[in-house]
Design an enzyme around this catalytic site. Structure first.
Site, PDB file in Angstrom:
ATOM      1  N   LYS A   1      34.633  59.078  35.713  1.00  0.00           N
ATOM      2  CA  LYS A   1      34.158  59.130  34.329  1.00  0.00           C
ATOM      3  C   LYS A   1      32.677  59.460  34.296  1.00  0.00           C
ATOM      4  O   LYS A   1      32.209  60.152  33.410  1.00  0.00           O
ATOM      5  CB  LYS A   1      34.380  57.776  33.656  1.00  0.00           C
TER       6      LYS A   1
ATOM      7  N   LYS B   1      27.045  56.435  43.296  1.00  0.00           N
ATOM      8  CA  LYS B   1      26.527  56.481  41.923  1.00  0.00           C
ATOM      9  C   LYS B   1      25.033  56.773  41.904  1.00  0.00           C
ATOM     10  O   LYS B   1      24.565  57.564  41.087  1.00  0.00           O
ATOM     11  CB  LYS B   1      26.863  55.191  41.178  1.00  0.00           C
TER      12      LYS B   1
ATOM     13  N   LYS C   1      35.775  63.546  43.893  1.00  0.00           N
ATOM     14  CA  LYS C   1      36.610  62.545  43.215  1.00  0.00           C
ATOM     15  C   LYS C   1      36.382  62.594  41.710  1.00  0.00           C
ATOM     16  O   LYS C   1      35.239  62.595  41.260  1.00  0.00           O
ATOM     17  CB  LYS C   1      36.281  61.127  43.713  1.00  0.00           C
TER      18      LYS C   1
HETATM   19  P1  ATP Z   1      33.173  55.260  36.923  1.00  0.00           P
HETATM   20  O1  ATP Z   1      32.752  56.683  37.227  1.00  0.00           O
HETATM   21  O2  ATP Z   1      32.492  54.694  35.720  1.00  0.00           O
HETATM   22  O3  ATP Z   1      33.117  54.366  38.136  1.00  0.00           O
HETATM   23  P2  ATP Z   1      35.922  55.774  37.426  1.00  0.00           P
HETATM   24  O4  ATP Z   1      36.457  57.026  36.864  1.00  0.00           O
HETATM   25  O5  ATP Z   1      35.614  55.721  38.873  1.00  0.00           O
HETATM   26  O6  ATP Z   1      34.705  55.369  36.518  1.00  0.00           O
HETATM   27  P3  ATP Z   1      36.880  53.060  37.380  1.00  0.00           P
HETATM   28  O7  ATP Z   1      36.917  52.302  36.105  1.00  0.00           O
HETATM   29  O8  ATP Z   1      35.751  52.807  38.331  1.00  0.00           O
HETATM   30  O9  ATP Z   1      36.967  54.628  37.064  1.00  0.00           O
HETATM   31  O10 ATP Z   1      38.241  52.841  38.152  1.00  0.00           O
HETATM   32  C1  ATP Z   1      39.445  52.467  37.471  1.00  0.00           C
HETATM   33  C2  ATP Z   1      40.617  52.648  38.394  1.00  0.00           C
HETATM   34  O11 ATP Z   1      40.896  54.042  38.531  1.00  0.00           O
HETATM   35  C3  ATP Z   1      40.389  52.121  39.805  1.00  0.00           C
HETATM   36  O12 ATP Z   1      41.591  51.536  40.268  1.00  0.00           O
HETATM   37  C4  ATP Z   1      40.060  53.353  40.590  1.00  0.00           C
HETATM   38  O13 ATP Z   1      40.400  53.221  41.953  1.00  0.00           O
HETATM   39  C5  ATP Z   1      40.934  54.373  39.907  1.00  0.00           C
HETATM   40  N1  ATP Z   1      40.369  55.728  40.055  1.00  0.00           N
HETATM   41  C6  ATP Z   1      39.182  56.157  39.589  1.00  0.00           C
HETATM   42  N2  ATP Z   1      38.986  57.449  39.880  1.00  0.00           N
HETATM   43  C7  ATP Z   1      40.092  57.848  40.567  1.00  0.00           C
HETATM   44  C8  ATP Z   1      40.516  59.091  41.147  1.00  0.00           C
HETATM   45  N3  ATP Z   1      39.756  60.186  41.061  1.00  0.00           N
HETATM   46  N4  ATP Z   1      41.713  59.145  41.775  1.00  0.00           N
HETATM   47  C9  ATP Z   1      42.506  58.032  41.857  1.00  0.00           C
HETATM   48  N5  ATP Z   1      42.178  56.844  41.324  1.00  0.00           N
HETATM   49  C10 ATP Z   1      40.988  56.739  40.691  1.00  0.00           C
HETATM   50 MG    MG Z   2      34.608  53.978  39.638  1.00  0.00          MG
END
Ligand code: ATP
Ligand code: MG
Length: 327
Positions: free
Chosen positions: A196, A112, A193
């Protein structure tokens, strides 16, 4: 007793990675015997979202997304993290046992910061709060995407430090990844990856022109359709693999690998992906729109979930208070 628990940050609209890496497993697991806790990690979202109106909107969207995708709040306890303030008390007790070195090794923090997210104390402390989220409910299984596996391992370490000092207070959980590997890390429209907070996400409920535009961003190159290519090197195939039946996927891969006249170009593959997304989420899109029309009912669902969650978290906090001498 098996206790499943997981959370998702309302740090943006939920995307295909969140669905295949997390929500889909959560909905499926909630049919299994055992206890189920799923929560909206709104405290966590404060590490990246600085606009209050946006944050409120994201929280509402996460709630609606889960329900539209089939989570039954009668089977699973579904709630907002901030409705259970005991997690902050547990986080402090864990933090006082946790070495800086453990947190300094967290990939998610480093990623991040590399993505220009402000390195605040909150962002650094995130794994401690996440450990508290898990330990507060005596969770035994934590279904997450692969990117969160390290945080669950850190949770096990933190539970261990506390238990070693004060006796067996916390239940040590295990992470659980989606069964098939291509669901564990869904790539974003830039090939990294999908996240969000990285501007590379495809929203689960995107449709029409904006969906086509998002899919259009998936990286390709200037090779002609006729030129044989390795489909396993193409991001568009990683995404197609999420939706297509095995035989259809194999057919597309075969034609791309062989090339020649009639082989599909990138535009063609992307159109197939758009159609597959439309088809897969059609029912959920309709349910989302209905759910958004009744915000009062949504709030009632979350508060009912919080009541159950809070009772459990209070008992765990009291156990920890007693063990470490705060009572
Ligand atoms: P942020 O960027 O704010 O961290 P994020 O998209 O990584 O958001 P999280 O809220 O951190 O989402 O994660 C929520 C769930 O979604 C977790 O179980 C995480 O492992 C899963 N996840 C997030 N991104 C992926 C991805 N690209 N592929 C598979 N699982 C994911
Ligand atoms: Mg995340």
């Amino acid at each position: 007793m098996t206790t499943y628990l997981s959370g998702i940050q309302p740090s943006g609209f939920l995307h295909l990675g969140n669905y295949f890496g997390a929500i889909r497993q959560h909905v499926q697991a909630s049919e299994l015997p055992g206890e189920h806790f799923y929560f909206i990690a709104d405290y966590h979202a404060l590490t990246t979202v600085r606009d209050p109106e946006l944050l409120r909107n994201y929280v509402r969207e996460v709630a609606v997304t889960y329900l539209a995708l089939g989570l039954d709040p009668q089977r699973a306890c579904f709630f907002r993290q901030t409705d259970v303030p005991e997690v902050q008390e547990i986080a402090w007790m864990l933090g006082c046992q946790t070495g800086m070195g453990l947190l300094e090794r967290a990939h998610s923090y480093k990623d991040k910061v590399a993505n220009e997210i402000k390195p605040t104390v909150g962002l650094f402390y995130y794994p401690v709060l996440m450990a508290a989220d898990i330990l507060a409910y005596d969770a035994t299984i934590v279904p997450v995407g692969k990117d969160q596996q390290q945080h669950v391992e850190m949770t096990k370490d933190m539970a261990g430090y506390f238990n070693n000092t004060y006796g067996p207070v916390f239940t040590v959980p295990e992470p659980k990844m989606a069964l098939e590997e291509h669901f564990q890390t869904v790539p974003g429209t830039d090939g990294r990856k999908m996240s969000k907070s990285c501007g590379n996400a495809i929203w689960i409920f995107e449709e029409g022109k904006p969906l086509k535009k998002a899919i259009g961003k998936i990286p390709t190159d200037s090779r002609a359709p006729e030129e044989p290519k390795d489909p396993d090197q193409l991001v568009v195939f990683e995404l197609l693999a999420l939706f297509l039946a095995a035989d259809e996927l194999a057919d597309w891969k075969h034609t791309v690998r062989t090339g020649g006249e009639g082989a599909p170009g990138y535009g063609h593959l992307k159109m197939r992906l758009v159609a597959a997304i439309d088809e897969y989420f059609a029912g959920a899109r309709a349910r989302r729109k209905e759910l958004l029309e009744d915000p009062a009912e949504l709030e009632r669902v979350l508060l009912r979930g919080a009541e159950v969650a809070r009772e459990r978290a209070r008992a765990v906090r009291d156990r920890a208070f007693l063990a470490c001498g705060l009572r």
